[in-house]
Design a protein around this motif. Sequence first.
Motif, PDB file in Angstrom:
ATOM      1  N   THR A   1       9.651  -3.555   0.866  1.00  0.00           N
ATOM      2  CA  THR A   1      10.500  -2.542   0.113  1.00  0.00           C
ATOM      3  C   THR A   1       9.174  -2.319   0.231  1.00  0.00           C
ATOM      4  OG1 THR A   1      12.684  -3.138  -0.271  1.00  0.00           O
ATOM      5  CG2 THR A   1      11.369  -1.888  -0.782  1.00  0.00           C
ATOM      6  N   PHE A   2       8.434  -0.957  -0.011  1.00  0.00           N
ATOM      7  CA  PHE A   2       7.848  -0.290  -0.704  1.00  0.00           C
ATOM      8  C   PHE A   2       7.974   0.749  -1.591  1.00  0.00           C
ATOM      9  CE2 PHE A   2       4.669  -2.358   2.288  1.00  0.00           C
ATOM     10  CZ  PHE A   2       3.570  -1.531   1.747  1.00  0.00           C
ATOM     11  N   ARG A   3       8.419   0.910  -3.020  1.00  0.00           N
ATOM     12  CA  ARG A   3       8.706   2.076  -4.189  1.00  0.00           C
ATOM     13  C   ARG A   3       6.945   2.879  -4.448  1.00  0.00           C
ATOM     14  NH1 ARG A   3      13.619   0.922  -4.399  1.00  0.00           N
ATOM     15  NH2 ARG A   3      14.024  -1.600  -4.177  1.00  0.00           N
ATOM     16  N   PHE A   4       7.864   4.032  -5.062  1.00  0.00           N
ATOM     17  CA  PHE A   4       6.500   5.087  -5.137  1.00  0.00           C
ATOM     18  C   PHE A   4       5.959   4.665  -6.587  1.00  0.00           C
ATOM     19  CE2 PHE A   4       5.094   8.850  -6.924  1.00  0.00           C
ATOM     20  CZ  PHE A   4       4.037   9.293  -5.846  1.00  0.00           C
ATOM     21  N   LEU A   5       6.758   4.472  -7.523  1.00  0.00           N
ATOM     22  CA  LEU A   5       5.738   4.384  -8.389  1.00  0.00           C
ATOM     23  C   LEU A   5       4.936   3.421  -8.736  1.00  0.00           C
ATOM     24  CD1 LEU A   5       8.315   5.763 -11.256  1.00  0.00           C
ATOM     25  CD2 LEU A   5       5.604   6.410 -10.825  1.00  0.00           C
ATOM     26  N   PRO A   6       5.457   1.870  -8.601  1.00  0.00           N
ATOM     27  CA  PRO A   6       4.723   0.624  -8.185  1.00  0.00           C
ATOM     28  C   PRO A   6       3.482   0.515  -7.125  1.00  0.00           C
ATOM     29  CG  PRO A   6       7.018   0.302  -8.033  1.00  0.00           C
ATOM     30  CD  PRO A   6       7.362   1.731  -7.883  1.00  0.00           C
ATOM     31  N   PHE A   7       3.574   1.050  -6.973  1.00  0.00           N
ATOM     32  CA  PHE A   7       2.262   1.922  -5.714  1.00  0.00           C
ATOM     33  C   PHE A   7       1.329   2.644  -6.353  1.00  0.00           C
ATOM     34  CE2 PHE A   7      -0.583   3.837  -1.772  1.00  0.00           C
ATOM     35  CZ  PHE A   7      -0.236   2.574  -1.900  1.00  0.00           C
ATOM     36  N   MET A   8       2.309   3.134  -6.559  1.00  0.00           N
ATOM     37  CA  MET A   8       1.073   4.541  -7.670  1.00  0.00           C
ATOM     38  C   MET A   8       0.059   3.745  -8.768  1.00  0.00           C
ATOM     39  SD  MET A   8       1.545   8.543  -8.330  1.00  0.00           S
ATOM     40  CE  MET A   8       2.334   8.124 -10.233  1.00  0.00           C
ATOM     41  N   LYS A   9       1.385   2.541  -9.482  1.00  0.00           N
ATOM     42  CA  LYS A   9       0.517   1.824 -10.718  1.00  0.00           C
ATOM     43  C   LYS A   9      -0.836   1.496 -10.529  1.00  0.00           C
ATOM     44  CE  LYS A   9       4.623   2.205 -13.594  1.00  0.00           C
ATOM     45  NZ  LYS A   9       5.254   0.560 -14.166  1.00  0.00           N
ATOM     46  N   LEU A  10      -0.694   0.565  -9.060  1.00  0.00           N
ATOM     47  CA  LEU A  10      -1.976  -0.040  -8.599  1.00  0.00           C
ATOM     48  C   LEU A  10      -2.984   1.086  -7.720  1.00  0.00           C
ATOM     49  CD1 LEU A  10      -2.807  -3.276  -7.703  1.00  0.00           C
ATOM     50  CD2 LEU A  10      -1.582  -2.758  -5.469  1.00  0.00           C
ATOM     51  N   ALA A  11      -2.048   1.914  -6.548  1.00  0.00           N
ATOM     52  CA  ALA A  11      -2.944   2.133  -6.038  1.00  0.00           C
ATOM     53  C   ALA A  11      -4.165   3.299  -6.651  1.00  0.00           C
ATOM     54  CB  ALA A  11      -2.501   2.770  -5.147  1.00  0.00           C
ATOM     55  N   PHE A  12      -3.192   4.506  -7.409  1.00  0.00           N
ATOM     56  CA  PHE A  12      -4.241   5.346  -8.100  1.00  0.00           C
ATOM     57  C   PHE A  12      -5.221   4.939  -9.186  1.00  0.00           C
ATOM     58  CE2 PHE A  12      -4.462   9.444 -10.311  1.00  0.00           C
ATOM     59  CZ  PHE A  12      -4.537  10.160  -9.570  1.00  0.00           C
ATOM     60  N   PRO A  13      -5.163   4.053  -9.861  1.00  0.00           N
ATOM     61  CA  PRO A  13      -6.402   4.021 -10.884  1.00  0.00           C
ATOM     62  C   PRO A  13      -7.747   2.815  -9.298  1.00  0.00           C
ATOM     63  CG  PRO A  13      -4.540   2.590 -12.034  1.00  0.00           C
ATOM     64  CD  PRO A  13      -3.979   3.010 -10.336  1.00  0.00           C
ATOM     65  N   LEU A  14      -7.257   2.091  -8.404  1.00  0.00           N
ATOM     66  CA  LEU A  14      -8.217   1.631  -7.098  1.00  0.00           C
ATOM     67  C   LEU A  14      -8.210   3.058  -7.536  1.00  0.00           C
ATOM     68  CD1 LEU A  14      -5.681  -1.262  -6.016  1.00  0.00           C
ATOM     69  CD2 LEU A  14      -7.807  -1.453  -7.327  1.00  0.00           C
ATOM     70  N   MET A  15      -7.876   3.835  -6.403  1.00  0.00           N
ATOM     71  CA  MET A  15      -7.956   5.658  -6.174  1.00  0.00           C
ATOM     72  C   MET A  15      -9.646   5.880  -6.501  1.00  0.00           C
ATOM     73  SD  MET A  15      -8.707   9.064  -6.195  1.00  0.00           S
ATOM     74  CE  MET A  15      -6.689   9.757  -6.999  1.00  0.00           C
ATOM     75  N   LEU A  16      -9.365   5.457  -7.548  1.00  0.00           N
ATOM     76  CA  LEU A  16     -10.436   6.823  -8.717  1.00  0.00           C
ATOM     77  C   LEU A  16     -11.444   5.889  -9.061  1.00  0.00           C
ATOM     78  CD1 LEU A  16      -7.547   7.614 -11.549  1.00  0.00           C
ATOM     79  CD2 LEU A  16      -8.357   9.373  -9.999  1.00  0.00           C
ATOM     80  N   ILE A  17     -11.327   4.542  -8.928  1.00  0.00           N
ATOM     81  CA  ILE A  17     -13.009   3.347  -8.544  1.00  0.00           C
ATOM     82  C   ILE A  17     -13.436   3.941  -7.755  1.00  0.00           C
ATOM     83  CG2 ILE A  17     -13.931   1.340  -8.337  1.00  0.00           C
ATOM     84  CD1 ILE A  17     -11.131   0.425 -10.040  1.00  0.00           C
ATOM     85  N   SER A  18     -12.664   3.998  -6.277  1.00  0.00           N
ATOM     86  CA  SER A  18     -13.725   4.369  -4.872  1.00  0.00           C
ATOM     87  C   SER A  18     -14.476   6.108  -5.336  1.00  0.00           C
ATOM     88  CB  SER A  18     -12.788   4.770  -4.016  1.00  0.00           C
ATOM     89  OG  SER A  18     -11.541   5.776  -3.980  1.00  0.00           O
ATOM     90  N   ILE A  19     -13.630   6.829  -5.765  1.00  0.00           N
ATOM     91  CA  ILE A  19     -14.430   8.138  -5.959  1.00  0.00           C
ATOM     92  C   ILE A  19     -15.801   8.596  -7.518  1.00  0.00           C
ATOM     93  CG2 ILE A  19     -13.162  10.446  -7.488  1.00  0.00           C
ATOM     94  CD1 ILE A  19     -11.970   9.958  -4.420  1.00  0.00           C
ATOM     95  N   ALA A  20     -14.465   7.315  -8.632  1.00  0.00           N
ATOM     96  CA  ALA A  20     -16.320   7.467  -9.175  1.00  0.00           C
ATOM     97  C   ALA A  20     -17.071   7.123  -8.390  1.00  0.00           C
ATOM     98  CB  ALA A  20     -15.636   6.421 -10.304  1.00  0.00           C
ATOM     99  N   ILE A  21     -17.300   6.029  -7.399  1.00  0.00           N
ATOM    100  CA  ILE A  21     -18.316   5.167  -7.124  1.00  0.00           C
ATOM    101  C   ILE A  21     -19.066   6.266  -6.075  1.00  0.00           C
ATOM    102  CG2 ILE A  21     -19.228   3.563  -4.745  1.00  0.00           C
ATOM    103  CD1 ILE A  21     -16.576   1.840  -6.599  1.00  0.00           C
TER     104      ILE A  21
END
Lengths: 443, 150
Positions: free
Chosen positions: A413-433
Amino acid sequence: MHHVPATLFGIDPLWLSSLILIVTYAVIISEKINRAIAALAGAGVMILAGALNQEMAVRGIDFNTIALLTGMMIIVAITRKCGVFQYVAVVSAKVVKANPAGVLLMLQVITAVFSALLDNVTTVLLIVPVTLVICEELKIKPYPVLVAEIFASNVGGTATLIGDPPNILIGSATGMSFNEFVFNLAPIAIVIQLLYLGIFHLMWGRKMRASDENRARVMAMDERLAITDVRLLKQSMGVLVLVILGFVMAHPLHLEPGTIAMTGAAILMLLNNFGKKAEDQSEHVHHTFGEVEWVTIFFFVGLFIVVAGVEHAGLLNLLAEKMLALTGGDMKATALAILWSSAILSAIVDNIPFVATMIPLIESMAPAFGGPEALKPLWWSLSLGACLGGNGTLIGASANLTVAGLAERGGVTFRFLPFMKLAFPLMLISIAISNFYVMWRYL
Amino acid sequence: MSCKDIMNSAPPVLQKGTTVADALALLRQEKRMNLPVTDAKGKYLGLFGAHQILMLALPKGARADDEQNLAFIADSVGDVISRLKVVAAHPVERYMDSESETLTPDTPLVETLHILYLRREDLPVVDPVSQLLKGIVTIRSSLGKLMVTE
């Protein structure tokens, strides 16, 4: 010069087309109506309301993009049947002796590479089932591996012109070559992927354990049996290599990627059907065409017409002027604004309509920056933002939802919020780079 | 003539909460390919049978892609049985097919036979309003009844 039709009730075309665009995008975002229906209906209303006539609407469709998408979908529909993707996944797991940390790493690498050369959705469609099989045999939780594959598919897709729909759109609109995309985007995509490999190893890989018995089950897999048709394998790989070479050589030969993909698809269908009876050929071709994602194709067709409507009415010029006023006409501020806004928006909404709208908007900034050549930092910012931003949420990219859907069928099972809590900061790191990369290389 | 004329109106059923192991035993005892699952009030919930058991015997990855070739997996009979043992105590409603086609008592005879021909499996007969299970139509029993009628 086209005849400009009279708009419905004499409404200002700018307001009318903007309203149609907003309603169309709202319907797409709401997901209450299939996105292809929404886009085509928006396109129809744009013409019926008089914002465009049919000739202008047809000219608004980027047939190079349509041909590239359709051609690659046909090639993948035929290629996937030979089992090469399972073969590569099993070999990659065996190369690392079925060590779970190594399997996590290798599956990310092959997902990234496949995603760079094929459509992301197709890549995860092929990789996720075999990933679930390998994880089950190792008795490790598949969720971390699947999350890592989502990231790898979006990062890998960023690296090339054909890897992700935003790049296909940008490449087709600007005429930039396959090689230009590789030279400008692959280095940063590799850096970001290496960083994610490290992060996911520290988060999950180093803690994963599998018994010797379970590792032996993976080592006992016979990858050769994954290949269902050796003749088809040779044909598919041959055509795929030729198509990639075609993309690399396209610019000096003055060929468009759409021509190369469609010709490759025709050659592969020819080889695949050669010598078969006419009825069998018809059935095969019918089946192959049936596997083309027509929802995506017609979604693009509708969007191109909707965007042509607002472009013709002058909305995008107006927005470009506003954006330049906000950034003071400064290239650096404009590029970084595009990078961050496209990343955040692409995490929340479908990046295809966003990029389709941004392209003519950026094009209309050319005079302010000294011509089309000067716009390149903006194109790379748009590409990086739109492609990498897709990692931010489960709905940020079609590949994310595809992984979640396949995982659900496999009991994960994939849930929207747990995924976002993990993925959004990781995405922001890639945008900062990416921010530093764009500044260092272009500004 | 309609579906109700050839259906078995008192078929064996699986109650909600029945375990996979007990369901398998009943399927074998009744020599059925599948059985309807109902709640305590007789409301139809879904079908559970050989198809679901085969699915449970396969690796989970197989469920994600029906077209996937699994020839590369070297599992033994013991591996397959151990997969079934994991789910043996789970309730059937977790795995039943709740979206498969159903018939109504008033489905015309030819349409009933047509659906049986296309689906190639026994089908539940459900009241369209109350959703109560009214019976089941099996290929074997329907052919038998038609021959007796003749």
